[in-house]
Write an enzyme that holds these catalytic residues in place. Sequence first.
Site, short mmCIF file in Angstrom:
data_model
loop_
_atom_site.label_atom_id
_atom_site.label_comp_id
_atom_site.label_asym_id
_atom_site.label_seq_id
_atom_site.Cartn_x
_atom_site.Cartn_y
_atom_site.Cartn_z
N LYS A 58 0.77 -1.23 -0.05
CA LYS A 58 0.00 -0.01 -0.05
C LYS A 58 0.86 1.32 0.09
O LYS A 58 0.59 2.12 -0.54
CB LYS A 58 -0.91 0.13 1.05
N HIS A 107 1.14 -7.03 17.24
CA HIS A 107 0.18 -8.04 17.32
C HIS A 107 -0.60 -8.11 18.94
O HIS A 107 0.00 -7.83 19.52
CB HIS A 107 0.37 -9.20 16.77
#
Length: 120
Positions: A58, A107
């Site tokens: 991206k 995470h």
Amino acid sequence: MIIGVGVDIIEIKRIKRAIERNKRFLLKIYSEKELEELKKKNIESYAGYFSAKEAVSKALGTGILNFKWTDIEIVKENSAPKVVLNNNAKKIAEQKGIKRIHISISHSREYATAFAVAEG
């Protein structure tokens, strides 16, 4: 100068299922160098690397288009993740004047996320 940014989040269980269902998934997504590093880690790290590759794609402004997943490599340098571009991903970055891509990976129990900044 910032040329692009990218962010991604993935459910860790999706990566776990993909690995369990299709062993070729590992070879499609991760380079040999990444797999060497990841086999010492847990499933959260696999998801984190996946998310990092999405975020980098991206930041390049293309998504995973015109290059392979393995053209984006996440390596460890002094315990910190570093982005190495190869083949067509490297060519795209050069065409856009991107000199470096910064990456941060994190995470929780359920999700992995990554944020990338393309600098030129």
